[in-house]
Write an enzyme that holds these catalytic residues in place. Structure first.
Site, PDB file in Angstrom:
ATOM      1  N   UNK A  17       2.152   5.798 -57.492  1.00  0.00           N
ATOM      2  CA  UNK A  17       3.445   5.391 -58.057  1.00  0.00           C
ATOM      3  C   UNK A  17       4.331   6.587 -58.383  1.00  0.00           C
ATOM      4  N   HIS A 140       1.545  -6.569 -41.968  1.00  0.00           N
ATOM      5  CA  HIS A 140       2.345  -5.909 -40.933  1.00  0.00           C
ATOM      6  C   HIS A 140       2.039  -4.419 -40.978  1.00  0.00           C
ATOM      7  CE1 HIS A 140       5.592  -5.482 -38.054  1.00  0.00           C
ATOM      8  NE2 HIS A 140       6.068  -4.474 -38.773  1.00  0.00           N
TER       9      HIS A 140
END
Length: 347
Positions: A17, A140
């Site tokens: 993060u 994906h």
């Protein structure tokens, strides 16, 4: 001679993060002159920097939708996938919901690293999904210069139980479910300074599911909730304050950190994201020591929940956490909005 193990962190310019675009720059990106599309069923959008979007289905149930992905914060591919997935699923729990499905997002340098590494990353993500009781239902992938992994996650919640970060009340006490210092320990590891006794501490913290958020949402006295991630404790607390039109006090002496954090700060093991965070919101915070800045602005990856609780419900929430094996600890309180520009005062 045995092959050198692949160190994923060597293939990325950022970590976890800490890769987040700074709050200041993000504000510029999200600013738009286009007319806003209004949907009365969209209960939570992007107006208050909340953890996820929430859509009312009209039957007492709402859908929660979120996505999160980043570059490696650890070297082990399986652990990276597990941490990234745990972090993404956390946004559902931070809204008080129950996850029902995950979709993988994978970027991978196929000409640099073997496909088996990507397979281990996805397996780590699948493991975390199974821990959360959901399927990794698809995804994906793209060929990218650096490894990237995360999830898009769908969850459900009773419409009346949604915990926004903009619904906090003055007088609420602030509690955290995990210690701080993940960014500091992972930086120490990247610099080769992490002591043997501290190996694995950050990984264990990052892999801890925030599933307790689903139980906290059943308590009416829990007025707001968010997970502390890339903007650090102060950044996410400021989001709660500004969304709820409040100010806050943080009790620095009550903040819990992972073992060794203060020693590593003294050795200069402070991630770059800490400075970017402070540059973005430091003008909204009272005077800080350098150590306080390093801890309170430390970017957390898959960090704990920050919970605003009305005083008469604190013991109920502590008991729920204790039954789940979580050491809930107080970090501050909310108060009426200050007349000054200071949103959070640190004592």
């Amino acid at each position: 001679m045995a092959e050198e193990p692949i160190r994923l962190t060597q293939y990325s310019h950022g970590a976890g993060u800490g890769c987040k675009i700074s709050p200041k720059v993000l504000g510029t990106i999200l600013h738009s002159e286009l007319e806003k599309f209004y949907d009365p069923n969209l209960l939570v959008g992007n107006e208050t920097a909340d953890d996820a979007a929430v859509y009312d289905l009209g039957n007492g149930t709402a859908i929660i939708s979120t996505t999160d992905f980043f570059m490696p914060i650890v070297d082990d591919p399986f652990d990276f996938g597990r941490i990234a997935a745990t972090n993404a699923i956390s946004d559902i729990f931070a809204m008080g919901g129950k996850p029902i499905m995950g979709i993988a997002i994978l970027g991978f340098p196929t000409n640099v690293l073997p496909a088996e590494v990507a397979q281990k990353i996805v397996d780590g993500g699948r493991f975390a999904c199974h821990q959360a009781g959901i399927a990794l239902a698809g995804g994906h992938s793209i060929d990218s210069p650096e490894p990237i992994f995360g999830l898009a996650v769908t969850g459900v919640i009773d419409t009346e139980k949604v915990k926004r970060n903009a619904s906090a009340k003055s007088g609420c006490k602030l509690y955290m479910t995990k210690p701080l210092g993940i960014g500091i320990l992972t930086t120490a590891e990247k610099k080769g300074k992490l002591k043997p006794e501290h190996q694995g501490l950050a990984t264990a913290a990052m892999c801890q599911m925030n599933s307790i958020g689903s139980q906290f949402s059943q308590v009416d006295g829990v007025t707001a909730m968010t997970d502390v991630t890339g903007f650090g404790l102060l950044g996410h607390l400021i989001e709660i304050c500004e969304g709820s039109n409040l100010s806050a006090v943080v009790f620095s002496d009550k903040i819990k950190t992972l073992d060794g954090v203060k020693d590593y700060i003294a050795q200069g093991c402070v991630p770059g994201g800490t400075g970017r965070n402070f540059d973005s919101y430091g003008h909204k915070v009272g005077v800080l020591t350098e150590e306080q800045k390093a801890i309170l602005c430390d970017p957390q990856t898959s960090g704990g929940l920050l919970v605003a609780i009305e005083p008469n419900c604190v013991q109920t929430v502590i008991d729920i956490a204790k039954d789940a094996g979580i050491d809930l600890y107080e970090v501050g309180k909310l108060k009426p909005k200050s007349e000054s520009d200071i949103v959070v005062e640190v004592k």
